[in-house]
Scaffold this motif. Structure first.
Motif, PDB file in Angstrom:
ATOM      1  N   MET A 173       0.686  -1.290  -0.063  1.00 15.09           N
ATOM      2  CA  MET A 173       0.048  -0.020  -0.134  1.00 15.09           C
ATOM      3  C   MET A 173       0.686   1.243   0.010  1.00 15.09           C
ATOM      4  SD  MET A 173      -3.178   0.985   2.846  1.00 15.09           S
ATOM      5  CE  MET A 173      -3.582  -0.734   2.680  1.00 15.09           C
ATOM      6  N   ASP A 174       0.626   2.366  -1.039  1.00  9.98           N
ATOM      7  CA  ASP A 174       1.475   3.374  -0.979  1.00  9.98           C
ATOM      8  C   ASP A 174       1.244   4.268   0.304  1.00  9.98           C
ATOM      9  OD1 ASP A 174      -0.462   5.256  -1.754  1.00  9.98           O
ATOM     10  OD2 ASP A 174      -0.374   4.215  -3.793  1.00  9.98           O
ATOM     11  N   SER A 175       2.180   5.293   0.410  1.00 14.10           N
ATOM     12  CA  SER A 175       2.036   5.909   1.717  1.00 14.10           C
ATOM     13  C   SER A 175       0.582   6.866   1.767  1.00 14.10           C
ATOM     14  CB  SER A 175       3.357   6.680   1.987  1.00 14.10           C
ATOM     15  OG  SER A 175       3.551   7.520   0.690  1.00 14.10           O
ATOM     16  N   SER A 176       0.740   7.528   0.580  1.00 12.70           N
ATOM     17  CA  SER A 176      -0.636   8.338   0.482  1.00 12.70           C
ATOM     18  C   SER A 176      -2.137   7.821   0.926  1.00 12.70           C
ATOM     19  CB  SER A 176      -0.719   9.142  -0.524  1.00 12.70           C
ATOM     20  OG  SER A 176      -1.141   8.144  -1.747  1.00 12.70           O
ATOM     21  N   ARG A 177      -2.124   6.493   0.370  1.00  9.66           N
ATOM     22  CA  ARG A 177      -3.124   5.749   0.685  1.00  9.66           C
ATOM     23  C   ARG A 177      -3.280   5.271   1.916  1.00  9.66           C
ATOM     24  NH1 ARG A 177      -4.525   0.839  -2.784  1.00  9.66           N
ATOM     25  NH2 ARG A 177      -6.417   0.320  -1.050  1.00  9.66           N
ATOM     26  N   LYS A 178      -2.149   5.185   2.707  1.00 10.15           N
ATOM     27  CA  LYS A 178      -2.186   4.830   4.117  1.00 10.15           C
ATOM     28  C   LYS A 178      -2.376   5.762   5.078  1.00 10.15           C
ATOM     29  CE  LYS A 178       1.313   1.733   7.010  1.00 10.15           C
ATOM     30  NZ  LYS A 178       2.436   1.544   7.098  1.00 10.15           N
ATOM     31  N   ILE A 179      -1.920   6.915   4.710  1.00 10.86           N
ATOM     32  CA  ILE A 179      -2.405   8.067   5.485  1.00 10.86           C
ATOM     33  C   ILE A 179      -3.898   8.176   5.435  1.00 10.86           C
ATOM     34  CG2 ILE A 179      -2.286  10.856   5.480  1.00 10.86           C
ATOM     35  CD1 ILE A 179       0.623  10.154   4.792  1.00 10.86           C
ATOM     36  N   HIS A 180      -4.236   8.342   4.357  1.00 13.20           N
ATOM     37  CA  HIS A 180      -5.854   8.523   3.984  1.00 13.20           C
ATOM     38  C   HIS A 180      -6.651   7.409   4.902  1.00 13.20           C
ATOM     39  CE1 HIS A 180      -9.355   9.555   2.134  1.00 13.20           C
ATOM     40  NE2 HIS A 180      -9.560   8.303   1.900  1.00 13.20           N
ATOM     41  N   LEU A 181      -6.250   6.105   4.915  1.00  8.02           N
ATOM     42  CA  LEU A 181      -6.573   4.971   5.707  1.00  8.02           C
ATOM     43  C   LEU A 181      -6.511   5.306   7.255  1.00  8.02           C
ATOM     44  CD1 LEU A 181      -8.221   2.431   5.143  1.00  8.02           C
ATOM     45  CD2 LEU A 181      -5.907   1.345   5.848  1.00  8.02           C
ATOM     46  N   ASN A 182      -5.549   5.688   7.511  1.00  6.36           N
ATOM     47  CA  ASN A 182      -5.558   6.217   9.128  1.00  6.36           C
ATOM     48  C   ASN A 182      -6.378   7.243   9.171  1.00  6.36           C
ATOM     49  OD1 ASN A 182      -3.609   4.174   9.491  1.00  6.36           O
ATOM     50  ND2 ASN A 182      -1.789   5.442   9.274  1.00  6.36           N
ATOM     51  N   SER A 183      -6.396   8.179   8.699  1.00  2.00           N
ATOM     52  CA  SER A 183      -7.508   9.231   9.040  1.00  2.00           C
ATOM     53  C   SER A 183      -8.857   9.013   8.878  1.00  2.00           C
ATOM     54  CB  SER A 183      -7.000  10.368   8.171  1.00  2.00           C
ATOM     55  OG  SER A 183      -7.430  10.317   6.981  1.00  2.00           O
ATOM     56  N   LEU A 184      -9.161   7.817   7.973  1.00  7.84           N
ATOM     57  CA  LEU A 184     -10.565   7.508   8.045  1.00  7.84           C
ATOM     58  C   LEU A 184     -10.729   6.504   9.277  1.00  7.84           C
ATOM     59  CD1 LEU A 184     -11.037   6.259   4.206  1.00  7.84           C
ATOM     60  CD2 LEU A 184     -12.186   8.245   5.571  1.00  7.84           C
ATOM     61  N   ILE A 185      -9.670   5.719   9.809  1.00  6.40           N
ATOM     62  CA  ILE A 185      -9.930   5.049  10.968  1.00  6.40           C
ATOM     63  C   ILE A 185     -10.396   6.100  12.034  1.00  6.40           C
ATOM     64  CG2 ILE A 185      -8.630   3.519  12.691  1.00  6.40           C
ATOM     65  CD1 ILE A 185      -7.298   2.294  10.135  1.00  6.40           C
ATOM     66  N   ALA A 186      -9.353   6.992  12.272  1.00  2.61           N
ATOM     67  CA  ALA A 186      -9.560   7.984  13.258  1.00  2.61           C
ATOM     68  C   ALA A 186     -11.048   8.709  13.492  1.00  2.61           C
ATOM     69  CB  ALA A 186      -8.598   9.291  13.234  1.00  2.61           C
ATOM     70  N   LEU A 187     -11.311   8.769  11.982  1.00  2.00           N
ATOM     71  CA  LEU A 187     -12.796   9.287  12.005  1.00  2.00           C
ATOM     72  C   LEU A 187     -13.994   8.389  12.423  1.00  2.00           C
ATOM     73  CD1 LEU A 187     -14.653  11.600  10.763  1.00  2.00           C
ATOM     74  CD2 LEU A 187     -14.607  10.197   8.650  1.00  2.00           C
ATOM     75  N   GLU A 188     -13.581   7.274  12.131  1.00  2.00           N
ATOM     76  CA  GLU A 188     -14.640   6.201  12.237  1.00  2.00           C
ATOM     77  C   GLU A 188     -14.788   6.055  13.787  1.00  2.00           C
ATOM     78  OE1 GLU A 188     -17.373   3.929  11.003  1.00  2.00           O
ATOM     79  OE2 GLU A 188     -16.379   5.441   9.955  1.00  2.00           O
ATOM     80  N   GLU A 189     -13.573   6.169  14.433  1.00  2.00           N
ATOM     81  CA  GLU A 189     -13.609   6.194  16.010  1.00  2.00           C
ATOM     82  C   GLU A 189     -14.309   7.203  16.855  1.00  2.00           C
ATOM     83  OE1 GLU A 189      -9.061   4.229  16.358  1.00  2.00           O
ATOM     84  OE2 GLU A 189      -9.373   6.306  17.120  1.00  2.00           O
ATOM     85  N   GLN A 192     -15.519  16.460   9.407  1.00  2.00           N
ATOM     86  CA  GLN A 192     -15.500  15.834  10.295  1.00  2.00           C
ATOM     87  C   GLN A 192     -13.901  15.191  10.608  1.00  2.00           C
ATOM     88  OE1 GLN A 192     -18.115  12.370   9.806  1.00  2.00           O
ATOM     89  NE2 GLN A 192     -20.080  13.627  10.279  1.00  2.00           N
ATOM     90  N   LEU A 193     -13.328  15.118   9.457  1.00  2.00           N
ATOM     91  CA  LEU A 193     -11.940  14.598   9.468  1.00  2.00           C
ATOM     92  C   LEU A 193     -10.838  15.357  10.320  1.00  2.00           C
ATOM     93  CD1 LEU A 193     -11.336  13.310   5.820  1.00  2.00           C
ATOM     94  CD2 LEU A 193     -10.621  11.979   8.123  1.00  2.00           C
ATOM     95  N   ARG A 194     -11.454  16.931  10.620  1.00  2.00           N
ATOM     96  CA  ARG A 194     -10.530  17.689  11.305  1.00  2.00           C
ATOM     97  C   ARG A 194     -10.082  17.339  12.423  1.00  2.00           C
ATOM     98  NH1 ARG A 194     -13.473  23.041   9.619  1.00  2.00           N
ATOM     99  NH2 ARG A 194     -12.650  23.203   7.192  1.00  2.00           N
ATOM    100  N   ALA A 195      -8.850  17.312  13.014  1.00  2.00           N
ATOM    101  CA  ALA A 195      -8.212  17.076  14.457  1.00  2.00           C
ATOM    102  C   ALA A 195      -9.262  17.524  15.396  1.00  2.00           C
ATOM    103  CB  ALA A 195      -6.842  17.073  14.569  1.00  2.00           C
ATOM    104  N   GLY A 196      -9.527  18.756  15.270  1.00  2.00           N
ATOM    105  CA  GLY A 196     -10.342  19.576  16.506  1.00  2.00           C
ATOM    106  C   GLY A 196     -11.356  18.941  17.102  1.00  2.00           C
TER     107      GLY A 196
END
Ligand code: ADP
Length: 713
Positions: free
Chosen positions: A1-17, A82-86
């Motif tokens: 998996m390339d890095s940009s997709r990984k970052i995208h997936l990680n932020s999606l996971i955080a959002l889902e949480e 929703q994706l924003r860290a705030g």
């Protein structure tokens, strides 16, 4: 998996949480409000300060309200927001504040009546334990929620100086630790689940997209996409296949592909293809003749691949086909038009060849006989002068024929050059000896240094042709008593300039630009012989030899014509002069022992060549064609064979080939032909001949060629 997709997936996971945490809020808030209300009712009237209890209850309800509004707004925001860290930080602050508010219960709802205080403590612990289920998605949330009430409760118990404080703090400590580790594990599992779910979602979306694209390609491509099973039953047939073969999908599916689109006589092709496919070979770009529903025969380019299972068993075939009938028709048309152009070119070339032949044959006779007449001692002076006139006119005609042929050859791109190092000494020597008689005739002196060292890169014959033309012009357009000289100058660009300088009539400056145009004789007076094409041929020849030609001229002073070619000015090894021009002044009698067979069909030419050979002192026998020549050779032996190329029964080429086939490789065979084309020379050599002389042949050339070939015996 390339890095940009990984970052995208990680932020999606955080959002889902954060979404999961927020979505649990309505339940936990309602439960919190109900429990707080019960606690409030129970404690009401029993606490030390009713005001404090009211503040606690009011504060808790306010916090619940604010967080509910925040959560509602969050869940209804677009995904980018929703994706924003705030959002996450706000949620965690909310959790911390909730923990703090609950922790204030033992302080603000304090009752000195022990059972009510215990009630508060039990409720608080219960709330803390209950919140675990909704906060376990994120361990930081658990920590933030549990720590403030735990500390505040322990502090309250310590202030109270209760015995219970130590046990309670121990239990709370263990509880917090346990919750933390359990929370962490749950958090990990939850994260994994979320990740898996998201990945599956992404994959499903990609597959869906791929299907959409495939469908589009299948529908829109101009390639027929066809699949069939091992019984040749068609299983897939796209719209392009419909339009190429004119069968609809309903008509094609389930049909035998071979019967449907292959003409009857193509079974062999099909078998070949099939055996390759069974060997799991892919077939790319094979052109097959196919038939359509309306029995039209078309040509398709096929790309076929076997579909196999893991055990390499072929289960079907996928194929793509492109209708290339139009392309093939165009190619065919192109080939036939090219053939026609080649034929036309050949016809032109044949015309030139035959014109050359037709003109040279009578010229050969005229010039040959005139030359022989010159040896007639019985002729009067007047007769000799007439013979001279005939000879001059003949030579001019020959020059004209040669030049027209050259021009035509150059224009047709037929002129082949053989570039080599041409020693300047050799070319100057040859030119000098050839031009000397003309210079003497015009009473013009020549200054040509035949010792010049160095060479130029050129085709020997063609350079000589250019030089002779320039020298001849320099003599012709000179004045009586004038001079012609050759000067050499090296150029900076590693080229050598050869200048032919005359002291003649010169050229008017307004006419200079007309030089080098075919058939333009400028203002040359009619009493100076010329054709007007010499310079134009010279220019083209120079360009073909990667050289240049130019002129400087002053009227009544003279002209300088120059050519420039690549070369060097230093001593080159002397090369033997093959073009020796020994003038023949008397009948030679030392050759009578040499027997020469001549094959020539033209009576005039027969007489001429026999006279020429007799003049040279050879013992010659003449026959009329190749057949007679073979018979003669079988009867007696000869030292050399001179043969015309175009003769009835057996021509010169066949004659030479037959002699060589019979095993006679020693007899020198010289072609004597009126065709000046280089192909003829090549054809003669290919047939087994040793040399080639173009008519009209001078005595000198004839002698030199015969001697050369006899020497090599
Ligand atoms: P030709 O000499 O057969 O007429 P060329 O093509 O060789 O044809 O020359 C073209 C014309 O250029 C000649 O007719 C002549 O008028 C002119 N010319 C060529 N060389 C010279 C020269 N050295 N001096 C003066 N005029 C020349």
């Amino acid at each position: 998996m390339d890095s940009s997709r990984k970052i995208h997936l990680n932020s999606l996971i955080a959002l889902e949480e954060i979404r999961l945490l927020n979505s649990a809020l309505p339940f936990s808030f309602s439960a919190s409000a109900i429990i707080a209300f019960i606690i409030y009712i129970v404690l009401h009237g029993h606490v030390d300060s009713e005001l404090n209890l009211n503040i606690w209850f009011g504060g808790l309800l306010l916090l619940l309200l604010i967080r509910s509004i925040d959560s509602y707004l969050f869940l209804h925001r677009p995904i980018e927001k929703q994706l924003r860290a705030g959002n996450r930080i706000r949620f965690l602050i909310g959790v911390g504040l909730a923990g703090l508010t609950w922790g204030l219960l033992p302080w603000l709802g304090y009752s000195h009546e022990r059972q009510y205080f215990d009630f508060s403590v039990i409720c608080l612990v219960g709330i803390m334990a209950g919140s675990l289920s909704s906060l376990a998605y994120r361990w930081e949330a658990i920590l933030l929620f549990l720590l403030p009430p735990s500390f505040l409760l322990i502090a309250r118990l310590l202030v109270d100086n209760r015995q219970l404080s130590i046990e309670t703090s121990l239990i709370l400590g263990v509880f917090v630790l346990f919750s933390m580790s359990a929370g962490k594990r749950i958090f990990k599992t939850t994260q994994q689940n979320i990740r898996l779910r998201l990945e599956t979602d992404i994959r499903e979306q990609a597959i869906e997209l791929m299907h959409q694209k495939q469908y589009l390609h299948l529908q829109q491509t101009p390639l027929a996409i066809i699949e069939f099973d091992t019984d040749f039953k068609i299983t897939k047939w796209n719209p392009a296949a419909e339009s190429i073969f004119s069968y609809s999908e309903e008509e094609a599916i389930g049909e035998n592909i071979l019967r449907l689109i292959l003409p009857r006589d193509s079974n062999e092709v099909a078998e070949d293809i099939w055996s390759s496919l069974l060997n799991l070979e892919t077939i790319n770009g094979i052109v097959v003749e196919n038939k359509t529903r309306d029995n039209r025969h078309i040509f398709c380019e096929w790309f076929i691949t076997p579909l196999s299972q893991r055990n390499n068993e072929v289960v079907g075939i996928a194929a793509m086909a492109l209708d290339i009938s139009e392309k093939m028709q165009n190619e065919q048309a192109l080939i036939s038009s090219r053939d026609e152009a080649e034929k036309a070119n050949q016809a032109k070339s044949d015309f030139l060849s035959s014109m050359s032949h037709e003109l040279r044959t009578p010229l050969n006779a005229i010039l040959g006989f005139t030359q022989l007449l010159k040896y007639e001692k019985t002729m009067t002076e007047k007769q000799q002068s007439h013979v001279g006139e005939i000879s001059n006119a003949g030579n001019l005609l020959l020059e004209l024929v040669n030049q027209i042929l050259d021009l035509a050859k150059i224009e047709q791109g037929q002129l082949k050059l053989s570039m080599e190092q041409v020693p300047l000494a050799r070319i100057f020597n040859d030119c000098k000896s050839m031009i000397l008689p003309q210079a003497q005739q015009y009473q013009v002196s020549l200054d040509i240094n035949t010792e010049t060292s160095g060479y130029v890169i050129a085709d020997y014959t063609r350079l000589k042709q250019v030089m002779l033309n320039l020298l001849s012009n320099a003599i012709k357009y000179n004045i009586s008593g004038g001079s012609v000289s050759i000067k050499i100058r090296p150029r900076q660009d590693e080229k050598i300039r050869i200048s032919i300088i005359d002291t003649g009539i010169g050229i008017r400056s307004d006419l200079i630009h007309e030089l080098f145009q075919p058939f333009n004789r400028l203002n040359a007076t009619s009493n100076i012989e010329g054709t007007g094409i010499g310079l134009s041929i010279s220019k083209q020849l120079m360009e073909m030899m990667d050289g240049t030609i130019g002129v400087k001229s002053t009227i009544n002073i003279g002209s300088e014509f120059w050519v420039e070619l690549a070369g060097h000015l230093y001593q080159t090894p002397d090369t033997p002069d093959i073009n020796e021009h020994n003038s023949i002044t008397k009948m030679e009698d030392s050759n009578t022992h040499i027997r020469i067979l001549v094959a020539e069909d033209n009576a005039t030419n027969q007489t001429l060549i026999m006279h020429q050979l007799k003049t040279l002192g050879y013992n010659a026998v003449v026959v009329h064609n190749g057949k007679e020549a073979l018979e003669k050779l079988a009867q007696s032996s000869f030292h050399l064979l001179l043969t015309d190329c175009n003769m009835p029964l057996i021509d010169g080429y066949e004659l030479a080939a037959t002699i060589r086939k019979q095993g006679n490789h020693k007899l020198p065979i010289i072609a004597l032909t009126a065709d000046a084309f280089p192909e003829k020379k090549i054809a003669a050599l290919n047939a087994g001949m040793n040399d080639h002389i173009v008519k009209p042949v001078t005595l000198e050339t004839l002698k030199a060629t015969i001697q050369k070939n006899l020497r090599s015996l």
